[in-house]
Scaffold this active site. Structure first.
Site, PDB file in Angstrom:
ATOM      1  N   GLU A 105       0.809  -1.233   0.000  1.00 45.41           N
ATOM      2  CA  GLU A 105       0.000   0.000   0.000  1.00 45.41           C
ATOM      3  C   GLU A 105       0.838   1.278   0.000  1.00 45.41           C
ATOM      4  O   GLU A 105       0.585   2.203   0.764  1.00 45.41           O
ATOM      5  CB  GLU A 105      -0.977  -0.024   1.184  1.00 45.41           C
ATOM      6  CG  GLU A 105      -1.908  -1.226   1.143  1.00 45.41           C
ATOM      7  CD  GLU A 105      -2.773  -1.383   2.393  1.00 45.41           C
ATOM      8  OE1 GLU A 105      -2.782  -0.475   3.235  1.00 45.41           O
ATOM      9  OE2 GLU A 105      -3.445  -2.430   2.512  1.00 45.41           O
ATOM     10  N   ASN A 146       1.978  -5.154  -3.020  1.00 44.52           N
ATOM     11  CA  ASN A 146       0.589  -5.508  -2.718  1.00 44.52           C
ATOM     12  C   ASN A 146      -0.225  -4.242  -2.422  1.00 44.52           C
ATOM     13  O   ASN A 146       0.242  -3.351  -1.715  1.00 44.52           O
ATOM     14  CB  ASN A 146       0.610  -6.413  -1.465  1.00 44.52           C
ATOM     15  CG  ASN A 146      -0.724  -7.021  -1.127  1.00 44.52           C
ATOM     16  OD1 ASN A 146      -1.379  -7.619  -1.989  1.00 44.52           O
ATOM     17  ND2 ASN A 146      -1.145  -6.904   0.123  1.00 44.52           N
ATOM     18  N   HIS A 182     -10.617  -6.655  -1.640  1.00 45.40           N
ATOM     19  CA  HIS A 182     -11.643  -6.453  -0.612  1.00 45.40           C
ATOM     20  C   HIS A 182     -12.814  -5.752  -1.306  1.00 45.40           C
ATOM     21  O   HIS A 182     -12.784  -4.543  -1.515  1.00 45.40           O
ATOM     22  CB  HIS A 182     -11.108  -5.571   0.523  1.00 45.40           C
ATOM     23  CG  HIS A 182      -9.977  -6.192   1.273  1.00 45.40           C
ATOM     24  ND1 HIS A 182     -10.138  -7.307   2.070  1.00 45.40           N
ATOM     25  CD2 HIS A 182      -8.660  -5.875   1.351  1.00 45.40           C
ATOM     26  CE1 HIS A 182      -8.976  -7.638   2.613  1.00 45.40           C
ATOM     27  NE2 HIS A 182      -8.068  -6.789   2.188  1.00 45.40           N
ATOM     28  N   GLU A 212      -6.055 -10.925  -0.870  1.00 50.14           N
ATOM     29  CA  GLU A 212      -6.802 -10.717   0.389  1.00 50.14           C
ATOM     30  C   GLU A 212      -8.305 -10.721   0.129  1.00 50.14           C
ATOM     31  O   GLU A 212      -9.047  -9.870   0.618  1.00 50.14           O
ATOM     32  CB  GLU A 212      -6.418  -9.375   1.047  1.00 50.14           C
ATOM     33  CG  GLU A 212      -4.936  -9.198   1.287  1.00 50.14           C
ATOM     34  CD  GLU A 212      -4.572  -7.909   2.027  1.00 50.14           C
ATOM     35  OE1 GLU A 212      -5.481  -7.242   2.567  1.00 50.14           O
ATOM     36  OE2 GLU A 212      -3.390  -7.577   2.065  1.00 50.14           O
ATOM     37  N   ASP A 214     -12.189 -10.849   0.031  1.00 49.65           N
ATOM     38  CA  ASP A 214     -13.472 -11.051   0.703  1.00 49.65           C
ATOM     39  C   ASP A 214     -14.514 -10.243  -0.053  1.00 49.65           C
ATOM     40  O   ASP A 214     -14.187  -9.300  -0.765  1.00 49.65           O
ATOM     41  CB  ASP A 214     -13.454 -10.736   2.206  1.00 49.65           C
ATOM     42  CG  ASP A 214     -12.732  -9.463   2.584  1.00 49.65           C
ATOM     43  OD1 ASP A 214     -12.810  -8.476   1.835  1.00 49.65           O
ATOM     44  OD2 ASP A 214     -12.093  -9.436   3.663  1.00 49.65           O
TER      45      ASP A 214
HETATM   46  O1  G3I Z   1      -5.756  -7.974  19.322  1.00 49.37           O
HETATM   47  C1  G3I Z   1      -6.598  -6.893  19.712  1.00 49.37           C
HETATM   48  C2  G3I Z   1      -7.563  -7.321  20.776  1.00 49.37           C
HETATM   49  O2  G3I Z   1      -6.825  -7.660  21.939  1.00 49.37           O
HETATM   50  C3  G3I Z   1      -8.541  -6.186  21.081  1.00 49.37           C
HETATM   51  O3  G3I Z   1      -9.519  -6.620  21.976  1.00 49.37           O
HETATM   52  C4  G3I Z   1      -9.234  -5.736  19.769  1.00 49.37           C
HETATM   53  C5  G3I Z   1     -10.169  -4.552  19.972  1.00 49.37           C
HETATM   54  O4  G3I Z   1     -10.703  -4.130  18.719  1.00 49.37           O
HETATM   55  O5  G3I Z   1      -8.252  -5.353  18.859  1.00 49.37           O
HETATM   56  C6  G3I Z   1      -7.388  -6.434  18.516  1.00 49.37           C
HETATM   57  O6  G3I Z   1      -6.467  -5.989  17.557  1.00 49.37           O
HETATM   58  C7  G3I Z   1      -6.978  -5.743  16.271  1.00 49.37           C
HETATM   59  C8  G3I Z   1      -6.299  -6.692  15.286  1.00 49.37           C
HETATM   60  O7  G3I Z   1      -6.694  -6.358  13.971  1.00 49.37           O
HETATM   61  C9  G3I Z   1      -6.659  -8.168  15.536  1.00 49.37           C
HETATM   62  O8  G3I Z   1      -8.025  -8.392  15.310  1.00 49.37           O
HETATM   63  C10 G3I Z   1      -6.678  -4.297  15.921  1.00 49.37           C
HETATM   64  O9  G3I Z   1      -7.441  -3.436  16.763  1.00 49.37           O
HETATM   65  C11 G3I Z   1      -7.005  -4.042  14.492  1.00 49.37           C
HETATM   66  O10 G3I Z   1      -6.570  -2.744  14.128  1.00 49.37           O
HETATM   67  C12 G3I Z   1      -6.319  -5.056  13.598  1.00 49.37           C
HETATM   68  O11 G3I Z   1      -6.778  -4.846  12.276  1.00 49.37           O
HETATM   69  C13 G3I Z   1      -6.057  -5.470  11.251  1.00 49.37           C
HETATM   70  C14 G3I Z   1      -5.823  -4.420  10.180  1.00 49.37           C
HETATM   71  O12 G3I Z   1      -5.166  -5.020   9.065  1.00 49.37           O
HETATM   72  C15 G3I Z   1      -4.963  -3.281  10.669  1.00 49.37           C
HETATM   73  O13 G3I Z   1      -4.768  -2.327   9.686  1.00 49.37           O
HETATM   74  C16 G3I Z   1      -6.881  -6.620  10.692  1.00 49.37           C
HETATM   75  O14 G3I Z   1      -6.950  -7.676  11.644  1.00 49.37           O
HETATM   76  C17 G3I Z   1      -6.248  -7.141   9.397  1.00 49.37           C
HETATM   77  O15 G3I Z   1      -7.143  -8.031   8.784  1.00 49.37           O
HETATM   78  C18 G3I Z   1      -5.993  -5.983   8.445  1.00 49.37           C
HETATM   79  O16 G3I Z   1      -5.368  -6.491   7.313  1.00 49.37           O
HETATM   80  C19 G3I Z   1      -5.098  -5.562   6.260  1.00 49.37           C
HETATM   81  C20 G3I Z   1      -3.881  -6.055   5.547  1.00 49.37           C
HETATM   82  O17 G3I Z   1      -2.811  -6.241   6.451  1.00 49.37           O
HETATM   83  C21 G3I Z   1      -3.466  -5.092   4.424  1.00 49.37           C
HETATM   84  N1  G3I Z   1      -4.570  -4.869   3.516  1.00 49.37           N
HETATM   85  C22 G3I Z   1      -5.826  -4.459   4.138  1.00 49.37           C
HETATM   86  C23 G3I Z   1      -6.237  -5.456   5.219  1.00 49.37           C
HETATM   87  C24 G3I Z   1      -7.571  -5.119   5.793  1.00 49.37           C
HETATM   88  O18 G3I Z   1      -7.524  -3.881   6.472  1.00 49.37           O
END
Ligand code: G3I
Length: 300
Positions: A105, A146, A182, A212, A214
């Protein structure tokens, strides 16, 4: 994967390659400057090996999910930190990770170079340096750029196409472009626009993966059965484009089941509206959805 037996069993039965959703991001691996936390990433790689699966690494250089110590570096410290990070991570898994998202990105939605600690310090050349560092740490890994919003023909994919051409002309060892995908049941990309777009990147000699995928149904006004059927057709038409493009070799879904999806994170409600978005191939009970059948049909 480690705490949910049904999740694990579904991954083992249905997939031949895995990608870490968060476990190999910079903030996960190096929350502090002088030590790495490898445990969760190691678990994934070992799981893949035990099951004869390949691993696509995600991601080495990204503006998001950076540890705070990286965001406070001075501009003249950034290059060294980036190179050290790439070298440490790629070297650790050399020969065990088939391909890497080296840069994720780097373009803003307009197609301009996104402002990040890396672009602020080095301009566009941070991309060249990141790929060079990854190549020197693992001569055999397949190296990807990516991004999202680049699936259809338009200003952002045009900007990326021009960027990738410049990188290739400069001898940067980029070998593939990952199209995140997405998407929703309607809207971009149309199948034909995705097809034509993949074709131009493939013509540069690059791998073109779906990285990725969905398909959200959140804002659909149709009843759930119809919405899931529309979603299934959407899976079919997009995956079919990849299947028919010789340089499109892998398809990654951004999760396994609708019970575990970033689409339903509370922080995403402002972006996609209220869920559940039900974007994946398996429902919350790990039963295959219509999307699963149509995704398989598309691979025939
Ligand atoms: O682990 C904590 C948990 O302890 C807490 O209770 C919860 C509260 O919301 O947050 C949890 O962490 C989150 C984590 O995902 C695990 O679920 C973070 O807040 C959250 O910001 C994080 O988001 C991730 C996101 O990237 C961050 O930008 C997503 O899982 C993940 O799927 C997403 O993936 C990205 C790719 O890397 C790049 N392309 C886009 C894609 C979707 O946004």
């Amino acid at each position: 994967l480690t705490s949910n037996a049904e999740y694990r069993a579904t991954v083992e039965a249905e997939f031949s390659q895995i990608t870490p959703e968060n476990e190999m991001k910079w903030e996960s691996l190096a929350p502090t400057r002088d030590s790495f936390k490898w445990t969760q990433a190691d678990v994934l790689v070992s799981f893949a090996e035990e099951n004869g699966m390949t691993v696509h690494g995600h991601t080495l250089v990204w503006h998001s999910q950076l540890p705070s110590w990286v965001t406070t570096l001075s501009t003249d410290e950034v290059e060294g930190a980036m190179n050290e990070h790439i070298d440490a991570v790629v070297s650790r898994y050399r020969g065990r990770i088939r391909s890497w998202d080296v840069v994720n990105e780097a373009l803003a939605d307009t197609g301009a170079l996104r402002v990040s600690p890396f672009s602020a310090a080095l301009g566009e050349e941070f991309i060249d340096k990141a790929f060079a560092a990854a190549r020197s740490a693992d001569p055999d890994a397949i190296l990807f750029y990516n991004d999202y919003g680049i699936e259809h023909l338009g200003p952002k994919s045009d900007a990326l196409f021009a960027l990738v051409k410049r990188l290739l002309e400069r001898g940067v060892p980029i070998q593939g472009v990952g199209f995140q995908m997405h998407i929703a049941s309607t809207g971009n990309p149309s199948a034909s626009s995705f097809r034509d777009n993949l074709a131009r990147f493939a013509a540069l000699g690059l791998h073109t993966s779906i990285t990725e995928m969905d398909v959200r149904i959140g804002k659909s006004t149709a009843d759930t059965k119809t919405a899931l059927s529309n979603q299934a057709e959407r899976y079919y038409e997009i995956i079919r484009v990849c299947r028919l493009q010789p340089k499109c070799g892998t398809i990654t879904f951004w999760g396994v089941d609708d019970g575990h999806s970033w689409l339903d994170l509370p922080s995403m409600e402002g972006v996609f509206g209220k869920g559940p978005h039900q974007g994946l191939l398996f429902d919350t009970h790990f039963d295959p959805k219509p999307a699963y059948d149509r995704a398989r049909d598309a691979l025939d």
